[in-house]
Every structure is written in structure tokens, then in C-alpha cells.
Scaffold this motif. Structure first.
Motif, mmCIF file in Angstrom:
data_model
loop_
_atom_site.group_PDB
_atom_site.id
_atom_site.type_symbol
_atom_site.label_atom_id
_atom_site.label_comp_id
_atom_site.label_asym_id
_atom_site.label_seq_id
_atom_site.Cartn_x
_atom_site.Cartn_y
_atom_site.Cartn_z
ATOM 1 N N UNK A 54 0.828 -1.203 0.000
ATOM 2 C CA UNK A 54 0.000 0.000 0.000
ATOM 3 C C UNK A 54 0.869 1.263 0.000
ATOM 4 N N UNK A 55 1.886 1.285 0.859
ATOM 5 C CA UNK A 55 2.711 2.492 0.996
ATOM 6 C C UNK A 55 3.888 2.522 0.039
ATOM 7 N N UNK A 56 4.260 1.380 -0.514
ATOM 8 C CA UNK A 56 5.384 1.328 -1.436
ATOM 9 C C UNK A 56 6.661 0.870 -0.759
ATOM 10 N N UNK A 57 7.622 0.459 -1.564
ATOM 11 C CA UNK A 57 8.882 -0.085 -1.054
ATOM 12 C C UNK A 57 10.031 0.912 -1.091
ATOM 13 N N UNK A 58 9.946 1.890 -1.964
ATOM 14 C CA UNK A 58 11.081 2.783 -2.173
ATOM 15 C C UNK A 58 11.489 3.537 -0.922
ATOM 16 N N UNK A 59 10.525 3.900 -0.089
ATOM 17 C CA UNK A 59 10.844 4.655 1.118
ATOM 18 C C UNK A 59 11.647 3.819 2.118
ATOM 19 N N UNK A 71 11.857 -6.929 2.187
ATOM 20 C CA UNK A 71 12.326 -7.965 1.254
ATOM 21 C C UNK A 71 11.427 -9.203 1.357
ATOM 22 N N UNK A 72 11.080 -9.595 2.584
ATOM 23 C CA UNK A 72 10.188 -10.742 2.772
ATOM 24 C C UNK A 72 8.813 -10.458 2.161
ATOM 25 N N UNK A 73 8.356 -9.200 2.293
ATOM 26 C CA UNK A 73 7.072 -8.830 1.706
ATOM 27 C C UNK A 73 7.126 -8.897 0.183
ATOM 28 N N UNK A 74 8.246 -8.429 -0.387
ATOM 29 C CA UNK A 74 8.403 -8.472 -1.846
ATOM 30 C C UNK A 74 8.415 -9.908 -2.356
ATOM 31 N N UNK A 75 9.069 -10.801 -1.619
ATOM 32 C CA UNK A 75 9.087 -12.214 -2.011
ATOM 33 C C UNK A 75 7.681 -12.799 -1.936
ATOM 34 N N UNK A 94 5.862 0.739 -7.134
ATOM 35 C CA UNK A 94 4.594 0.680 -6.411
ATOM 36 C C UNK A 94 3.479 0.162 -7.303
ATOM 37 N N UNK A 95 2.447 -0.379 -6.685
ATOM 38 C CA UNK A 95 1.309 -0.915 -7.433
ATOM 39 C C UNK A 95 0.640 0.180 -8.255
ATOM 40 N N UNK A 96 0.518 1.373 -7.652
ATOM 41 C CA UNK A 96 -0.096 2.484 -8.377
ATOM 42 C C UNK A 96 0.704 2.853 -9.612
ATOM 43 N N UNK A 97 2.028 2.852 -9.485
ATOM 44 C CA UNK A 97 2.868 3.190 -10.631
ATOM 45 C C UNK A 97 2.808 2.097 -11.692
ATOM 46 N N UNK A 143 6.694 -4.188 -24.784
ATOM 47 C CA UNK A 143 7.608 -4.750 -23.791
ATOM 48 C C UNK A 143 7.335 -4.157 -22.412
ATOM 49 N N UNK A 144 7.130 -2.857 -22.375
ATOM 50 C CA UNK A 144 6.833 -2.195 -21.106
ATOM 51 C C UNK A 144 5.491 -2.657 -20.551
ATOM 52 N N UNK A 145 4.493 -2.749 -21.424
ATOM 53 C CA UNK A 145 3.162 -3.193 -21.008
ATOM 54 C C UNK A 145 3.215 -4.613 -20.448
ATOM 55 N N UNK A 146 3.911 -5.490 -21.139
ATOM 56 C CA UNK A 146 4.010 -6.886 -20.704
ATOM 57 C C UNK A 146 4.706 -6.994 -19.356
ATOM 58 N N UNK A 147 5.789 -6.244 -19.174
ATOM 59 C CA UNK A 147 6.541 -6.301 -17.922
ATOM 60 C C UNK A 147 5.711 -5.803 -16.745
ATOM 61 N N UNK A 148 5.068 -4.644 -16.921
ATOM 62 C CA UNK A 148 4.277 -4.067 -15.827
ATOM 63 C C UNK A 148 3.057 -4.924 -15.517
ATOM 64 N N UNK A 149 2.383 -5.408 -16.566
ATOM 65 C CA UNK A 149 1.185 -6.224 -16.350
ATOM 66 C C UNK A 149 1.551 -7.557 -15.705
#
Length: 349
Positions: A54-59, A71-75, A94-97, A143-149
């Protein structure tokens, strides 16, 4: 977890599965709704996992990389993958991005379609080439669409897996609760008719077993013993030894075993109830006797829970017989009355 929260969680799980399977909500809204579902279940691991989505990983990123918890959440979300060097890396977009990238790529793809063209030349010797158009741009966008989707699908797939598993657990728990509720409805009613004072003992045992005080768990076990003894006193009062088995006030298990053997026609049921009686009775006596001798009888909360459930189910089996069979004291009184009426002495009098 209370029944109201469990019912709400069960209904919400069905909504979520429908939302996911029919693509009814944007990914970020699905994640927020799943986080609410996890709160209803008091599933703190899932709450923490979804908070990163919800809040994102970058922060949370540091110079050394992603800390252990994100990292455990990302896995868990399926965000990790091997790079070209063979190292495991995590996509922290992030999911929104990710959703914005998908929507932008789709719009751009629609605008980069090549317009219809007609090529001709008045010179029959001229070789006319087809314009390159926007092919390369479309390849890049695809390629971008496939990767993000793909990344979004993996995250939503992890959400769907979590909700599906919890929905099955809730469904099973509901079935178990319904079965126990039916047993409890009968047992409470029959026990109240047979031993009215026992309902208070049962309520006290249920209250004690929820305590955080270990001494209360031992008290709950003692209440279970008292409750079974009260049923024995009513159905098969203490008296002289029967068939070589002690039949005194403290021999409540012997008395109940004898009563079951006399009133249950099915050999299999007699064996099952007798086995349960002897096993539970020995365990309850062991804890009670140890306490009476001043020994340290350790009763864990798990022990107390098992005593409560075991006592409840055992008494239920016995009471299902008692509703169709008179108590031993009543049978003896009835037999004595008949003997007096039929005897010559009674007739002479």
C-alpha cells in the motif's frame, strides 16, 4: 476472534474473490480491501506484508539494499526474480505506478497505430520502399506493457492465493462451529434438566479457561471433574460394588461406565464412550489428586481447552442416552414400588 468478526471476514472473503476473479477493482483498491480482511482475522503478518504494497517499497530502500521485512514482503508478493547476472532482485515499483504504466502503454499503443498508406510510382524501374512507421515504438511499448502487467498479475495472484486459503479456513471453521453449536444446544438443555446446578459449573469452566492466569486453568479442569461426577451421581448413585468394580462416591467413572453398559445396546458405541470416559477420567483425576497432595500439577491452557471440549462431547454422548433412559435412582424407586404392589403382604394389608 468473535463470531461477528468471523462472519464479516467470511463475507468479505467472498467479495474479494469475486472482485479479483472478475477484475472489478483496481489493484491498489484490492490490496487495501485485503488489508481490512487481514485485520478482521488479526493476521498481523499479512497486515505488515500488505502495508508495504500500500505504501510502497522505495521509502524503505537503503544504500545496502532492501531491509529484511520489506524484502520478505516483496518475495511474498512475487516481486523477486533473477537478473541477467543470476542475482535475485526485487521490483519495488509501487502498485499504483505499475497500474499507471500499464494504462499509459495501452493509450500510447492505440495512438501509434500506422495509418493506411498507398504507395505507387510513375517510374516502372523505381523500387518503392514501405515506410518504417511506428513499429519500433510499438515493440518498446509492448515490452513495457508486458513487464508491468506481468508484475501486477503476480502481486494480485499472491493476494488471491492468500484470500482463497483464508476463505477455506473460515468455511471449515464455520462448519466446525455449527456442529459444536448443535451439540451445545442439546447438551445445555439436557444437562439443565438432569443436573440444573451443573450449568453454573460449566459456565465457570468456560470462563476460567479463557483466563491468562495458569491457576485458573487447573480450576477449569477441576470443574470438569465435578461436572462429570454430578452426572454420575444422578444417573448411577454410589452404592455397593458392582461386578467387582468399586461403586463408591469417588468412583464416578466406574459408575458411569456401568450405566452406559446397561443402557447402550450398540457394542461399538459402548466401547467408544467407555474408552473416552476412562481416558478423560484418569487425566482429570491425575491433575486433581496431584493438587490435593500439594504437588505441582501443571495444566496448560491447551490442556484446559481439551478438558472442556472433551467433557462437553462426552457428557453429550451420555445425555443422549439419558433422555430415553430413566436415572438409576428412578429405576430403583419404580421397581421397589412395583414390588410392594405385587407382594402378598401389600395385598393383605
Amino acid at each position: 476472534m468473535g463470531l461477528d468478526r468471523r462472519d464479516e471476514a467470511r463475507a468479505l472473503s467472498e467479495e474479494l474473490l469475486t472482485n479479483i476473479e472478475l477484475s472489478q477493482l483496481p489493484p491498489i483498491d484490492l490490496i487495501r480491501k485485503t488489508s481490512r480482511f487481514a485485520r478482521l482475522l488479526d493476521d498481523f503478518d499479512a497486515i505488515e506484508w500488505l502495508s508495504f504494497e500500500i505504501t510502497g517499497y522505495e521509502q524503505h530502500r537503503k544504500d545496502s539494499g532492501i531491509p529484511a521485512k520489506p524484502w520478505a514482503a516483496a518475495k511474498r508478493s512475487g516481486r523477486t526474480q533473477l537478473n541477467d547476472e543470476g542475482d535475485t532482485v526485487a521490483d519495488t515499483t509501487s502498485v499504483g505506478e505499475l497500474q499507471a504504466q500499464v494504462e499509459a502503454a495501452r493509450l500510447q499503443l492505440a495512438s501509434t497505430a500506422d495509418a493506411p498508406i498507398s504507395i505507387s510510382s510513375a517510374n516502372p524501374s523505381q523500387i518503392v520502399g514501405v515506410p518504417r512507421g511506428n513499429t519500433q515504438e510499438r515493440v518498446s511499448l509492448n515490452r513495457q506493457l508486458t513487464s508491468s502487467q506481468s508484475m501486477l498479475d503476480r502481486i494480485i495472484g499472491a493476494i488471491h492465493d492468500y484470500v482463497s486459503r483464508k476463505a477455506l479456513e473460515l468455511r471449515f471453521g464455520s462448519a466446525a462451529e455449527s456442529a459444536f453449536d448443535r451439540t451445545r444446544a442439546f447438551t445445555d438443555s439436557a444437562l439443565g434438566d438432569l443436573v440444573p446446578d451443573a450449568i453454573g459449573q460449566l459456565a465457570a469452566a468456560f470462563e476460567l479457561v479463557t483466563s491468562t492466569n495458569p491457576s485458573h486453568w487447573s480450576d477449569a479442569a477441576a470443574y470438569c471433574r465435578t461436572l462429570i461426577k454430578a452426572v454420575a451421581d444422578k444417573l448411577q448413585p454410589a452404592g455397593e460394588d458392582i461386578g467387582g468394580r468399586a461403586n463408591g462416591p469417588e468412583n464416578y467413572i466406574n459408575r458411569l461406565v456401568y450405566w452406559v453398559q446397561q443402557n447402550e445396546s450398540s457394542q461399538t458405541k459402548r466401547a467408544v464412550v467407555t474408552s473416552d470416559l476412562e481416558y478423560l477420567g484418569k487425566r482429570l483425576d491425575a491433575f486433581t489428586n496431584a493438587g490435593n497432595k500439594g504437588a505441582h500439577a501443571v495444566v496448560t491452557q491447551t490442556d484446559a481447552d481439551r478438558f472442556i471440549i472433551g467433557t462437553y462431547l462426552l457428557i453429550s454422548d451420555i445425555l443422549r442416552l439419558s433422555v430415553t433412559q430413566p436415572a438409576a435412582s428412578e429405576t430403583a424407586a419404580h421397581a421397589s414400588s412395583e414390588a410392594e404392589v405385587d407382594s402378598p403382604a401389600a395385598e393383605t394389608a
